[in-house]
Write a protein that holds these residues in place. Structure first.
Motif, PDB file in Angstrom:
ATOM      1  N   ALA A  61     105.687  50.065 -30.951  1.00 16.70           N
ATOM      2  CA  ALA A  61     105.570  50.417 -29.542  1.00 16.70           C
ATOM      3  C   ALA A  61     104.791  49.355 -28.770  1.00 16.70           C
ATOM      4  CB  ALA A  61     104.885  51.780 -29.397  1.00 16.70           C
ATOM      5  N   VAL A  62     103.647  48.919 -29.294  1.00 19.54           N
ATOM      6  CA  VAL A  62     102.884  47.910 -28.555  1.00 19.54           C
ATOM      7  C   VAL A  62     103.552  46.542 -28.625  1.00 19.54           C
ATOM      8  CG1 VAL A  62     100.667  49.080 -28.674  1.00 19.54           C
ATOM      9  CG2 VAL A  62     101.311  47.530 -30.511  1.00 19.54           C
ATOM     10  N   ASP A  63     104.197  46.239 -29.746  1.00 22.17           N
ATOM     11  CA  ASP A  63     104.869  44.941 -29.865  1.00 22.17           C
ATOM     12  C   ASP A  63     106.043  44.834 -28.899  1.00 22.17           C
ATOM     13  OD1 ASP A  63     103.095  44.188 -31.844  1.00 22.17           O
ATOM     14  OD2 ASP A  63     104.449  44.711 -33.496  1.00 22.17           O
ATOM     15  N   LEU A  64     106.882  45.869 -28.867  1.00 24.89           N
ATOM     16  CA  LEU A  64     108.031  45.848 -27.961  1.00 24.89           C
ATOM     17  C   LEU A  64     107.587  45.982 -26.510  1.00 24.89           C
ATOM     18  CD1 LEU A  64     110.519  48.090 -29.974  1.00 24.89           C
ATOM     19  CD2 LEU A  64     110.612  45.606 -29.699  1.00 24.89           C
ATOM     20  N   GLY A  65     106.552  46.791 -26.266  1.00 23.68           N
ATOM     21  CA  GLY A  65     106.049  46.926 -24.904  1.00 23.68           C
ATOM     22  C   GLY A  65     105.515  45.619 -24.359  1.00 23.68           C
ATOM     23  N   ALA A  66     104.698  44.921 -25.145  1.00 25.55           N
ATOM     24  CA  ALA A  66     104.132  43.650 -24.689  1.00 25.55           C
ATOM     25  C   ALA A  66     105.221  42.601 -24.490  1.00 25.55           C
ATOM     26  CB  ALA A  66     103.090  43.155 -25.682  1.00 25.55           C
TER      27      ALA A  66
END
Length: 367
Positions: A328-333
């Motif tokens: 989630a944080v990897d794709l969001g960033a």
């Protein structure tokens, strides 16, 4: 793929994966120039809440819709066509009659300079008496939306809640109805000084934000927005040692989850805005048991508007898809970084490009 602890309703024939409640404005963009000297503008649709639905649909192929209001005139029809062009379902738009001069309802406008180098970005909103700001709770059949039709996720934000007493009550009603039906709720505090500083009753605004946060599964914000929007006393946390220091925002997230028991997680971006053309950039997600942080990267900016909304869309996509909190944080960033590489309020990109940036692939030409 890591196991996901964040709980969200499984796909089971719902009409929408996600709905966004908020104002959709027309953005007038002078490109590389300045508003004061512009002779023409590019037109985009955008809004802090809508941008998340747009990204979930156009980048991540989720079925999304927007809950908003538009004036029944040519500008409202233009906004509708732009929304539909992005694949977002416009069937739930509330249409308000237009009196010919905008005395009772009008289209919200947002003039946005991108900024460059030492010249900071500049946004000028012209949204008083907009159709969306006059939305009231009874404008939507919440039981039908969340029960009969079905939706897995509702997203709204502090920009919409700050527009008026009516919009705040509409947001509160929406999130309470969503929770009754087991719909995951996210709320981006999205602090805007120009809205809150002009609010007639700051205490009422904080009470509204707290009422909404109490119904949320995912809250988006850092220590600054928690203090400004929720009235949390975080003075003992001090200032960030560096702009990308995750410590104070994580500590504030832990306190927010203690204050709001329904919260499953808090998400926030980390940004080092050395100048308007290059930022340090990362994303973070704090659950009740663990902190997840993306790799930090230097991002060259074409247009910074919408980077945070694109981050939220990437986070929600991964959680809806069961990909886990780190994804989630990897794709969001990565999605946020790509959004800032294109003009307009949202990313003009593909899932493959987002995944490539998340992996750390280089930017060599692809032919």
């Amino acid at each position: 793929m890591s196991a996901q602890t964040f709980q969200v309703a499984a796909e089971n024939g719902q009409r929408w994966d996600a709905l966004a409640l908020g104002e959709v404005m027309l953005r007038l963009d002078p490109g590389e120039g300045r508003i004061r000297s512009a002779r023409q503008f590019n037109v985009w649709e955008g809004g802090g809440e809508y941008n998340v639905a747009r990204g979930l649909c156009s980048t991540f192929a989720h079925r999304t819709g927007v809950l908003t209001a538009l004036p029944r005139n040519e500008l409202g029809l233009l906004a509708q066509q732009l929304i539909q062009g992005g694949g977002v379902d416009a069937s739930q738009i509330v249409w308000r009659d237009y009196d010919g001069i905008g005395r009772n309802t009008r289209m919200g406008l947002n003039f946005t300079e991108r900024g460059f180098g030492v010249r900071a970005p500049l946004g000028i909103s012209d949204r008083a008496y907009s159709a969306a700001s006059q939305l009231q709770p009874e404008a939507f059949d919440w039981e039908a939306l969340f029960g009969q039709h079905g939706v897995r996720w509702l997203h709204t934000g502090g920009i919409f809640a700050a527009l008026s007493e009516h919009s705040a009550q509409t947001a509160i009603t929406a999130v309470r109805a969503a929770r009754r039906h087991g719909v995951a709720v996210s709320y981006d505090l999205n602090y805007r000084a120009s809205l809150w500083n002009s609010h007639p009753d700051p205490d009422a605004a904080r009470h509204a934000n707290c009422a909404i946060a109490a119904e949320c599964d995912l809250l988006i914000g850092d220590e600054y927005s928690f203090a400004a929007c929720l009235g949390m006393d975080l003075s003992d946390l001090g200032c960030r040692y560096t702009p990308l220091d995750v410590g104070p925002a994580e500590a504030a997230a832990v306190r927010a989850m203690a204050q709001f028991p329904a919260l499953q997680a808090v998400a926030f971006t980390l940004r080092d805005a050395a100048n308007a053309a290059r930022h340090g950039w990362a994303g973070a997600l704090r659950t009740r048991s663990q902190l997840y942080v993306s790799d930090a990267r230097e991002v060259d900016l074409l247009d910074r508007v919408g980077g945070g909304d694109a981050f939220v869309a990437g986070v929600v996509h991964a959680l809806l898809s069961g990909k886990g909190e780190q994804a989630a944080v990897d794709l969001g960033a990565a999605h946020g970084a790509l959004a800032m590489s294109t003009p307009g309020d949202y990313a003009i990109t593909s899932l493959a490009e987002v995944e490539a940036v998340a992996r750390g692939d280089g930017a060599a030409a692809r032919r």
